[in-house]
Write a protein that holds these residues in place. Sequence first.
Motif, PDB file in Angstrom:
ATOM      1  N   ASP A 148       0.821  -1.205   0.000  1.00  0.00           N
ATOM      2  CA  ASP A 148       0.000   0.000   0.000  1.00  0.00           C
ATOM      3  C   ASP A 148       0.861   1.264   0.000  1.00  0.00           C
ATOM      4  N   THR A 149       2.100   1.156   0.490  1.00  0.00           N
ATOM      5  CA  THR A 149       2.976   2.336   0.507  1.00  0.00           C
ATOM      6  C   THR A 149       3.713   2.527  -0.809  1.00  0.00           C
ATOM      7  N   MET A 150       3.735   1.517  -1.677  1.00  0.00           N
ATOM      8  CA  MET A 150       4.424   1.657  -2.953  1.00  0.00           C
ATOM      9  C   MET A 150       3.690   2.655  -3.842  1.00  0.00           C
ATOM     10  N   GLN A 151       4.456   3.452  -4.564  1.00  0.00           N
ATOM     11  CA  GLN A 151       3.852   4.540  -5.337  1.00  0.00           C
ATOM     12  C   GLN A 151       3.639   4.188  -6.803  1.00  0.00           C
ATOM     13  N   GLN A 152       3.772   2.928  -7.193  1.00  0.00           N
ATOM     14  CA  GLN A 152       3.684   2.587  -8.610  1.00  0.00           C
ATOM     15  C   GLN A 152       2.312   2.917  -9.187  1.00  0.00           C
ATOM     16  N   ALA A 153       1.249   2.473  -8.523  1.00  0.00           N
ATOM     17  CA  ALA A 153      -0.100   2.769  -9.011  1.00  0.00           C
ATOM     18  C   ALA A 153      -0.372   4.276  -8.989  1.00  0.00           C
ATOM     19  N   ASP A 154       0.154   4.963  -7.972  1.00  0.00           N
ATOM     20  CA  ASP A 154      -0.018   6.417  -7.890  1.00  0.00           C
ATOM     21  C   ASP A 154       0.695   7.111  -9.054  1.00  0.00           C
ATOM     22  N   TYR A 155       1.882   6.630  -9.378  1.00  0.00           N
ATOM     23  CA  TYR A 155       2.623   7.174 -10.521  1.00  0.00           C
ATOM     24  C   TYR A 155       1.844   6.969 -11.818  1.00  0.00           C
ATOM     25  N   TYR A 156       1.244   5.785 -11.982  1.00  0.00           N
ATOM     26  CA  TYR A 156       0.464   5.525 -13.191  1.00  0.00           C
ATOM     27  C   TYR A 156      -0.773   6.420 -13.259  1.00  0.00           C
ATOM     28  N   ALA A 157      -1.365   6.717 -12.106  1.00  0.00           N
ATOM     29  CA  ALA A 157      -2.501   7.641 -12.100  1.00  0.00           C
ATOM     30  C   ALA A 157      -2.061   9.022 -12.564  1.00  0.00           C
ATOM     31  N   LEU A 158      -0.922   9.490 -12.058  1.00  0.00           N
ATOM     32  CA  LEU A 158      -0.386  10.788 -12.475  1.00  0.00           C
ATOM     33  C   LEU A 158      -0.055  10.774 -13.962  1.00  0.00           C
ATOM     34  N   LEU A 159       0.484   9.665 -14.439  1.00  0.00           N
ATOM     35  CA  LEU A 159       0.823   9.507 -15.848  1.00  0.00           C
ATOM     36  C   LEU A 159      -0.422   9.575 -16.716  1.00  0.00           C
ATOM     37  N   TYR A 160      -1.477   8.892 -16.316  1.00  0.00           N
ATOM     38  CA  TYR A 160      -2.712   8.917 -17.104  1.00  0.00           C
ATOM     39  C   TYR A 160      -3.356  10.300 -17.049  1.00  0.00           C
ATOM     40  N   ASP A 161      -3.285  10.958 -15.882  1.00  0.00           N
ATOM     41  CA  ASP A 161      -3.807  12.323 -15.765  1.00  0.00           C
ATOM     42  C   ASP A 161      -3.180  13.253 -16.799  1.00  0.00           C
ATOM     43  N   ALA A 162      -1.896  13.005 -17.119  1.00  0.00           N
ATOM     44  CA  ALA A 162      -1.138  13.913 -17.969  1.00  0.00           C
ATOM     45  C   ALA A 162      -1.453  13.770 -19.454  1.00  0.00           C
ATOM     46  N   GLN A 163      -2.198  12.740 -19.826  1.00  0.00           N
ATOM     47  CA  GLN A 163      -2.516  12.541 -21.243  1.00  0.00           C
ATOM     48  C   GLN A 163      -3.567  13.554 -21.697  1.00  0.00           C
ATOM     49  N   ALA A 164      -3.441  14.000 -22.932  1.00  0.00           N
ATOM     50  CA  ALA A 164      -4.358  15.013 -23.460  1.00  0.00           C
ATOM     51  C   ALA A 164      -5.788  14.499 -23.440  1.00  0.00           C
ATOM     52  N   ASP A 165      -6.696  15.363 -23.029  1.00  0.00           N
ATOM     53  CA  ASP A 165      -8.137  15.073 -23.040  1.00  0.00           C
ATOM     54  C   ASP A 165      -8.521  13.907 -22.126  1.00  0.00           C
ATOM     55  N   LYS A 166      -7.699  13.609 -21.131  1.00  0.00           N
ATOM     56  CA  LYS A 166      -8.032  12.544 -20.186  1.00  0.00           C
ATOM     57  C   LYS A 166      -8.551  13.161 -18.891  1.00  0.00           C
ATOM     58  N   ARG A 167      -9.590  12.558 -18.331  1.00  0.00           N
ATOM     59  CA  ARG A 167     -10.079  13.007 -17.029  1.00  0.00           C
ATOM     60  C   ARG A 167      -9.162  12.454 -15.944  1.00  0.00           C
ATOM     61  N   ALA A 168      -9.197  13.067 -14.782  1.00  0.00           N
ATOM     62  CA  ALA A 168      -8.334  12.647 -13.686  1.00  0.00           C
ATOM     63  C   ALA A 168      -8.783  11.296 -13.132  1.00  0.00           C
ATOM     64  N   VAL A 169      -7.817  10.490 -12.744  1.00  0.00           N
ATOM     65  CA  VAL A 169      -8.094   9.182 -12.151  1.00  0.00           C
ATOM     66  C   VAL A 169      -8.712   9.372 -10.769  1.00  0.00           C
ATOM     67  N   ASP A 170      -9.769   8.613 -10.491  1.00  0.00           N
ATOM     68  CA  ASP A 170     -10.462   8.705  -9.204  1.00  0.00           C
ATOM     69  C   ASP A 170      -9.871   7.769  -8.156  1.00  0.00           C
ATOM     70  N   LEU A 171      -9.524   6.548  -8.579  1.00  0.00           N
ATOM     71  CA  LEU A 171      -9.062   5.528  -7.633  1.00  0.00           C
ATOM     72  C   LEU A 171      -7.913   4.736  -8.235  1.00  0.00           C
ATOM     73  N   VAL A 172      -7.049   4.230  -7.357  1.00  0.00           N
ATOM     74  CA  VAL A 172      -6.069   3.236  -7.784  1.00  0.00           C
ATOM     75  C   VAL A 172      -6.431   1.910  -7.120  1.00  0.00           C
ATOM     76  N   TYR A 173      -6.240   0.845  -7.873  1.00  0.00           N
ATOM     77  CA  TYR A 173      -6.375  -0.509  -7.360  1.00  0.00           C
ATOM     78  C   TYR A 173      -4.985  -1.152  -7.356  1.00  0.00           C
ATOM     79  N   ILE A 174      -4.610  -1.724  -6.240  1.00  0.00           N
ATOM     80  CA  ILE A 174      -3.421  -2.568  -6.163  1.00  0.00           C
ATOM     81  C   ILE A 174      -3.936  -3.980  -5.961  1.00  0.00           C
ATOM     82  N   ASP A 175      -3.957  -4.743  -7.041  1.00  0.00           N
ATOM     83  CA  ASP A 175      -4.519  -6.095  -7.017  1.00  0.00           C
ATOM     84  C   ASP A 175      -3.415  -7.096  -6.687  1.00  0.00           C
ATOM     85  N   VAL A 176      -3.544  -7.740  -5.551  1.00  0.00           N
ATOM     86  CA  VAL A 176      -2.561  -8.717  -5.087  1.00  0.00           C
ATOM     87  C   VAL A 176      -3.002 -10.099  -5.554  1.00  0.00           C
ATOM     88  N   ILE A 177      -2.151 -10.740  -6.367  1.00  0.00           N
ATOM     89  CA  ILE A 177      -2.473 -12.044  -6.957  1.00  0.00           C
ATOM     90  C   ILE A 177      -1.387 -13.012  -6.505  1.00  0.00           C
TER      91      ILE A 177
END
Length: 215
Positions: A148-177
Amino acid sequence: MTSPALDIYTWSDLQAFWDCPRAWSYSRAGYRPAELPDPMVRGSLVHAGTKAHWLGKSVTDALAEVATAAPMEQVKRLLPSARDLIERYVSKYGESVKPINADVLYTFPPQDDGKAAGGHPDLVGFAGNKLIVAEHKTAQNPDIPFLDTMQQADYYALLYDAQADKRAVDLVYIDVISPEYITRIERPPRREAAAYILYSLYELMTWTMKQAKES
């Protein structure tokens, strides 16, 4: 999304550099280990299977494609456990997200030298009216509070936010398999932590450029 001509620096690059700068430098130069550890091969199989599920493609075909990158005996030994993990994950969460895409490369605007920070979110989609970015973790005996402390999913949310015409990410899921359990960490993105990862990637690009000039 991005041009294949860019020199992409990812979360995995940063983690590998923090672990061992020398080994990371060799991997960037194209060197690969003679043997791949079992957890890495199993993780690759699980990621390929879950991606195929989200894209509505054949899981069997996806696993066969990954299998060509590892010794056949190793793949045969790990394939049953990987299939079991994929089936358990799909059974629990396979209908929870309406996918937009899976494992697509996105980048931030490139620098003048062609380097760019980027990454491949495992899944982008909608859970109800919430835009989510998901990261799949396949470690054995996973430490959930640590994940939960790892920032990988958070980084991907920021990355997706930065794409043109993309809405901001609401939630991150860290799926443990993992063999122990299939579970999900669900929370809002921690964008301040993600910004630190992005800053660290730019620092890594600068370090690489300095090393190249000095060599």
